[in-house]
Design a protein around this motif. Structure first.
Motif, PDB file in Angstrom:
ATOM      1  N   ILE A 230      39.257  25.857  53.395  1.00 27.31           N
ATOM      2  CA  ILE A 230      38.441  26.135  52.668  1.00 27.31           C
ATOM      3  C   ILE A 230      37.917  25.293  51.395  1.00 27.31           C
ATOM      4  CG2 ILE A 230      38.177  27.880  50.626  1.00 27.31           C
ATOM      5  CD1 ILE A 230      40.109  29.624  52.284  1.00 27.31           C
ATOM      6  N   ILE A 231      38.909  24.337  50.941  1.00 27.86           N
ATOM      7  CA  ILE A 231      38.552  23.530  49.863  1.00 27.86           C
ATOM      8  C   ILE A 231      37.304  22.581  50.351  1.00 27.86           C
ATOM      9  CG2 ILE A 231      39.219  21.486  48.781  1.00 27.86           C
ATOM     10  CD1 ILE A 231      40.098  23.903  47.187  1.00 27.86           C
ATOM     11  N   SER A 236      31.865  20.924  50.039  1.00 26.12           N
ATOM     12  CA  SER A 236      30.630  20.582  50.960  1.00 26.12           C
ATOM     13  C   SER A 236      29.347  21.564  50.348  1.00 26.12           C
ATOM     14  CB  SER A 236      30.672  21.108  52.303  1.00 26.12           C
ATOM     15  OG  SER A 236      29.389  20.961  53.214  1.00 26.12           O
ATOM     16  N   LEU A 237      29.770  22.787  50.060  1.00 23.99           N
ATOM     17  CA  LEU A 237      28.744  23.626  49.292  1.00 23.99           C
ATOM     18  C   LEU A 237      28.395  23.090  47.974  1.00 23.99           C
ATOM     19  CD1 LEU A 237      30.176  27.247  50.674  1.00 23.99           C
ATOM     20  CD2 LEU A 237      28.179  26.078  51.429  1.00 23.99           C
ATOM     21  N   LEU A 238      29.325  22.833  47.032  1.00 25.85           N
ATOM     22  CA  LEU A 238      28.973  22.481  45.805  1.00 25.85           C
ATOM     23  C   LEU A 238      28.144  21.098  45.798  1.00 25.85           C
ATOM     24  CD1 LEU A 238      32.540  22.740  44.217  1.00 25.85           C
ATOM     25  CD2 LEU A 238      30.399  23.898  43.625  1.00 25.85           C
ATOM     26  N   SER A 251      30.852  33.555  49.225  1.00 20.63           N
ATOM     27  CA  SER A 251      30.771  33.348  51.005  1.00 20.63           C
ATOM     28  C   SER A 251      32.078  32.754  51.382  1.00 20.63           C
ATOM     29  CB  SER A 251      29.663  32.262  50.942  1.00 20.63           C
ATOM     30  OG  SER A 251      30.229  31.007  50.242  1.00 20.63           O
ATOM     31  N   LEU A 252      32.874  32.393  50.580  1.00 14.39           N
ATOM     32  CA  LEU A 252      34.296  31.940  50.815  1.00 14.39           C
ATOM     33  C   LEU A 252      35.473  33.164  50.857  1.00 14.39           C
ATOM     34  CD1 LEU A 252      34.350  28.455  49.352  1.00 14.39           C
ATOM     35  CD2 LEU A 252      33.826  29.000  51.877  1.00 14.39           C
ATOM     36  N   GLY A 253      34.824  34.333  50.746  1.00 16.33           N
ATOM     37  CA  GLY A 253      35.860  35.484  50.731  1.00 16.33           C
ATOM     38  C   GLY A 253      36.618  35.663  49.351  1.00 16.33           C
ATOM     39  N   HIS A 267      44.182  23.276  43.706  1.00 15.45           N
ATOM     40  CA  HIS A 267      44.018  22.516  44.857  1.00 15.45           C
ATOM     41  C   HIS A 267      43.443  21.032  44.781  1.00 15.45           C
ATOM     42  CE1 HIS A 267      46.161  25.029  47.671  1.00 15.45           C
ATOM     43  NE2 HIS A 267      45.378  25.930  46.889  1.00 15.45           N
ATOM     44  N   THR A 268      42.662  21.039  43.594  1.00 11.82           N
ATOM     45  CA  THR A 268      41.876  19.774  43.488  1.00 11.82           C
ATOM     46  C   THR A 268      42.051  19.212  42.064  1.00 11.82           C
ATOM     47  OG1 THR A 268      39.966  20.791  42.518  1.00 11.82           O
ATOM     48  CG2 THR A 268      40.064  20.375  44.742  1.00 11.82           C
TER      49      THR A 268
END
Length: 279
Positions: A230-231, A236-238, A251-253, A267-268
């Motif tokens: 997911i990360i 990628s979307l960003l 879109s990622l729920g 996580h980042t």
């Protein structure tokens, strides 16, 4: 000009016209007719030997694969979307039907008479597909429903066996199913499987069994794999879209952008907005 989304295709194995311009495997159900030869279908955590004519129903969210000379044994197959079959609301949920539901029986063995009959239906669907008849989709839908109702009247196959190296196979199925949800290419799409229990339900195994198998084979937990993927997709979307953070979160729920912000930062070390600024 936007290309109309293909919702149905029927073909013989290895024919050139079986490709779909807008094909996305996660959207399409599949019915396969095999007439001769021997093969093994691995469907979720089951393995089924196919050594006589059979109808095979596969769910787009359940990974499957064939072993043996599958292409030489298949007569026809068709793929279709839920929307195609459910037009006008005439069909109940495919996911809950006995043919396609998770944990159901995907194979129905046929007598010679049944095989001949269903073979003739596939032949008629192929002819209609190539015709110019304005209502051909209605006819194809009727033929498709005939196949489905013939299967509903049959007893499913029960000759399942447990594949060797079960842990390796379950781990691979999990990773295949995880990857199948990506890439996220539309704001209207939202991840359906976000927790280990979601994947366990799709694979018809206990969540503890899934977690143990994935950890044993990969060295990472099921949750770590899900979060990492997911990360990666979020980054990628960003990077490659102009979607705002709320649109990416949906879109990622994630039900709320704030949940996504907290998840991403955990996580980042950065918020989505902060990462986008330095890209």
């Amino acid at each position: 000009m936007q290309t109309e989304r293909t919702q149905f295709r029927v073909a013989d194995t290895c024919t050139a016209n079986c490709s779909l311009v807008s094909y996305n495997r996660r959207d399409f159900y599949k019915i396969t007719l095999t007439l001769a030869g021997k093969s093994v279908l691995y469907y979720a955590n089951k393995a089924i030997e196919i050594n006589r004519p059979a109808l095979v129903f596969t769910n787009p969210l359940v990974p499957y694969s064939w072993e043996g000379n599958h292409e030489a044994t298949v007569a026809h197959f068709c793929v279709f979307t839920k929307e195609f079959l459910q037009e006008n609301g005439r069909v109940h949920s495919l996911e809950e039907s006995n043919l396609f539901k998770v944990g159901g029986d995907p194979i129905y063995f046929l007598s010679d008479e049944q095989a001949d009959y269903i073979n003739s239906i596939f032949t008629r669907m192929k002819l209609e597909q190539e015709s110019d008849y304005i209502y051909k989709n209605d006819l194809i839908r009727n033929h498709l429903n005939l196949i489905i109702h013939e299967a509903i009247k049959m007893q499913p196959a029960i000759a399942y066996f447990t594949p060797q190296k079960a842990s390796s196979r379950i781990a691979k199925l999990f990773l295949d199913l995880l990857e199948r949800q990506f890439p996220v290419d539309s704001q209207q799409y939202s991840l359906l499987l976000k927790k280990a229990s979601d994947f366990a339900d799709q694979l018809a195994v206990h969540v503890n069994h899934l977690n143990a198998a994935v950890s044993e084979v990969t060295g990472l937990s099921t949750t770590q794999h899900i979060n990492n993927r997911i990360i990666a997709e979020a980054k990628s979307l960003l990077t490659h879209t102009d979607w705002n953070v709320a649109e990416i979160a949906g879109s990622l729920g994630f039900g709320y952008a704030s949940y996504f912000n907290n998840f991403f930062k955990k996580h980042t070390g950065l918020t989505p907005t902060a990462l986008r600024k330095i890209l």
